[in-house]
Write an enzyme that holds these catalytic residues in place. Structure first.
Site, PDB file in Angstrom:
ATOM      1  N   ARG A  46       1.005  -1.194  -0.015  1.00 40.22           N
ATOM      2  CA  ARG A  46      -0.042  -0.066  -0.093  1.00 40.22           C
ATOM      3  C   ARG A  46       0.870   1.235   0.001  1.00 40.22           C
ATOM      4  O   ARG A  46       0.639   2.369  -0.725  1.00 40.22           O
ATOM      5  CB  ARG A  46      -0.867  -0.065   1.068  1.00 40.22           C
ATOM      6  CG  ARG A  46      -1.788   1.273   1.365  1.00 40.22           C
ATOM      7  CD  ARG A  46      -2.914   1.456   2.010  1.00 40.22           C
ATOM      8  NE  ARG A  46      -2.876   0.362   3.127  1.00 40.22           N
ATOM      9  CZ  ARG A  46      -2.464   0.462   4.468  1.00 40.22           C
ATOM     10  NH1 ARG A  46      -1.420   1.741   4.450  1.00 40.22           N
ATOM     11  NH2 ARG A  46      -2.488  -0.388   5.409  1.00 40.22           N
ATOM     12  N   TYR A  98     -16.329  17.045 -15.633  1.00 44.27           N
ATOM     13  CA  TYR A  98     -16.823  15.461 -15.328  1.00 44.27           C
ATOM     14  C   TYR A  98     -17.878  15.217 -14.320  1.00 44.27           C
ATOM     15  O   TYR A  98     -17.565  15.670 -13.332  1.00 44.27           O
ATOM     16  CB  TYR A  98     -15.378  14.740 -15.232  1.00 44.27           C
ATOM     17  CG  TYR A  98     -15.781  13.425 -15.259  1.00 44.27           C
ATOM     18  CD1 TYR A  98     -15.907  12.545 -16.339  1.00 44.27           C
ATOM     19  CD2 TYR A  98     -15.572  12.715 -13.951  1.00 44.27           C
ATOM     20  CE1 TYR A  98     -16.005  11.391 -16.314  1.00 44.27           C
ATOM     21  CE2 TYR A  98     -15.619  11.316 -13.869  1.00 44.27           C
ATOM     22  CZ  TYR A  98     -15.888  10.696 -15.230  1.00 44.27           C
ATOM     23  OH  TYR A  98     -16.400   9.279 -15.063  1.00 44.27           O
ATOM     24  N   ASP A 170      -7.387  19.425 -13.717  1.00 45.69           N
ATOM     25  CA  ASP A 170      -7.642  18.150 -14.471  1.00 45.69           C
ATOM     26  C   ASP A 170      -7.209  18.013 -15.940  1.00 45.69           C
ATOM     27  O   ASP A 170      -7.859  18.635 -16.876  1.00 45.69           O
ATOM     28  CB  ASP A 170      -9.117  17.781 -14.464  1.00 45.69           C
ATOM     29  CG  ASP A 170      -9.517  16.202 -14.835  1.00 45.69           C
ATOM     30  OD1 ASP A 170      -8.712  15.901 -15.679  1.00 45.69           O
ATOM     31  OD2 ASP A 170     -10.650  15.587 -14.655  1.00 45.69           O
ATOM     32  N   LYS A 195      -7.962   7.169 -19.475  1.00 45.54           N
ATOM     33  CA  LYS A 195      -8.224   7.783 -20.675  1.00 45.54           C
ATOM     34  C   LYS A 195      -6.819   7.570 -21.570  1.00 45.54           C
ATOM     35  O   LYS A 195      -6.342   6.496 -21.824  1.00 45.54           O
ATOM     36  CB  LYS A 195      -8.876   9.011 -20.484  1.00 45.54           C
ATOM     37  CG  LYS A 195      -9.871   9.191 -19.408  1.00 45.54           C
ATOM     38  CD  LYS A 195     -10.973   8.304 -19.627  1.00 45.54           C
ATOM     39  CE  LYS A 195     -12.131   8.256 -18.513  1.00 45.54           C
ATOM     40  NZ  LYS A 195     -12.471   9.486 -17.919  1.00 45.54           N
TER      41      LYS A 195
END
Ligand SMILES: *Cc1c(COP(=O)(O)O)cnc(C)c1O
Length: 379
Positions: A46, A98, A170, A195
């Site tokens: 982690r 978004y 973003d 993406k």
């Protein structure tokens, strides 16, 4: 190192054990210690994993930052940014953004006492009307989804710096091939690596890149403490995707331009939203902060008929009707019935998401096949 070399070599070193050219997939949760605390820099996956670290270094390199962080999704990366804030803090955000980001802000974080102002930022001067002593973050998405508005990152960063507010951008639509927000004054750049960075529609992932060490340390703390990390296999896939980002983006841009021009000249088309057109209201800003105009565009048809647009996306064969964007294959979407269906008609129409709007993610197939597909679907 120039960008087209950084995508392949940036932040990377050959595997120390056997010289593997690609970083091995370290599919392990933990690492042997010779004595308590006697490890080789890795204790638990982690916190750190060698495959993920290789990817994080690549993220930092291509965005001209110093520190990269990988998350289990784009939204997990945004979530980590908002966790820098505390109750009472305020955020000024772009209003055309978004849908999942809007949902995270309003449905999760408003309940924790964080206040969000959603405004049009085409004019950066307007932002100051919403800034006060509690304002801690400005959130910018450019180009916006699905209307392809362009926001002047440099102008917004001037406002952010003047008031000592963090600026996060973003950069999912543009990618660092077209636009580097950190160079334009942003403090944090965020990606849905699902993406273009991944680029092959086979993985969900998020990324953050920063320059400042103190900010990076706070974000690494949140990444480890909240635990929304990605696995080594997905890290490998995105690292592999990044290696072809520049060649893919070049073709996305060429095909995007050809499709935009074809649609603009088609008798059934009302309007094409693509920042490469001189008639686009923010074309000059796009030209100054982006190296090209990308493969995303939206359009409306004459008559603005909901059913006619549904028919068009149903008839497209090479453009697959699907959520998401940025993969090698072309995709189409009908926001009014898909991504924006939950927003009341009047609300969505305020930002331009009318009934006939269709969004295209133009892929890297042969352009003749893409144009012929649109011809038959519109015909
Ligand atoms: C997809 C997307 C996100 C969310 O990313 P996920 O990887 O789906 O969590 C955020 N911003 C933009 C612009 C996106 O397209």
């Amino acid at each position: 190192m120039k960008f087209n070399t950084k995508t392949i070599h940036g932040g990377q070193e050959h595997d120390k054990a056997y010289g593997a050219v690609m970083p091995p997939i370290y599919q392990t949760s933990t690492y042997a210690q010779s004595t308590p605390g006697g490890h080789k820099g890795y204790e638990y996956s982690r916190t750190h994993n060698p495959t993920r670290n290789a990817l994080e270094n690549a993220f930092a390199s291509i965005e001209n930052g110093n520190f990269g962080l990988a998350f289990g999704s784009g939204l997990a990366a945004i979530d980590a940014i908002i966790k820098l804030l505390k109750p009472g803090d305020e955020v000024v955000s772009t209003n055309d953004l978004y849908g999942g980001t809007y949902r995270l802000f309003t449905k999760i974080y408003e309940a924790f006492g964080i206040k969000f102002h959603f405004i049009g930022m085409e004019n950066a001067d307007k932002i100051e009307n919403y800034v006060n002593n509690n304002t801690k973050l400005i959130w910018v998405e450019t180009p916006t989804n699905p209307m392809l508005n362009i926001i002047d990152i440099k102008a917004v960063s001037k406002v952010a710096k003047k008031h000592n507010i963090l600026l996060a951008v973003d950069n999912t639509f543009a990618t660092p091939y077209l636009q580097k927000p950190l160079d334009l004054g942003a403090d944090i750049v965020m990606h849905s690596a699902t993406k273009y960075l991944g680029g092959h529609s086979d993985v969900v992932m998020g990324a953050l890149v920063v320059k400042n060490k103190e900010l990076a340390d706070r974000l690494y703390f949140i990444q480890n403490a909240s635990g929304a990390i990605c696995g080594p296999q997905d890290s490998f896939l995105v690292l592999r995707g990044i290696k072809t980002l520049h060649v893919r983006m070049q073709r996305h841009c060429e095909n995007g331009k050809a499709v935009a021009e074809f649609l603009a000249n088609h008798p059934k088309i009302e309007k094409v939203y693509w920042p490469g057109f001189e008639t686009h209201p923010n074309h000059e800003i796009a030209k100054s902060q982006m190296d090209d105009f990308g493969g995303m565009l939206s359009f409306t048809t004459k008559g603005n008929d909901y059913d006619a647009s549904v028919k068009i996306v149903e008839k497209l064969k090479i453009f697959t009707l699907a959520e998401s964007l940025g993969g090698v294959e072309s995709l189409s979407g009908h926001p009014a019935s898909m991504t924006h269906a939950s927003i009341p008609k009047e609300e969505r129409e305020k930002t331009g998401v009318v009934d006939s709007l269709i969004r295209l993610s133009v892929g890297i197939e042969d352009i003749d096949d893409l144009i012929n597909d649109l011809k038959q679907a519109l015909g």
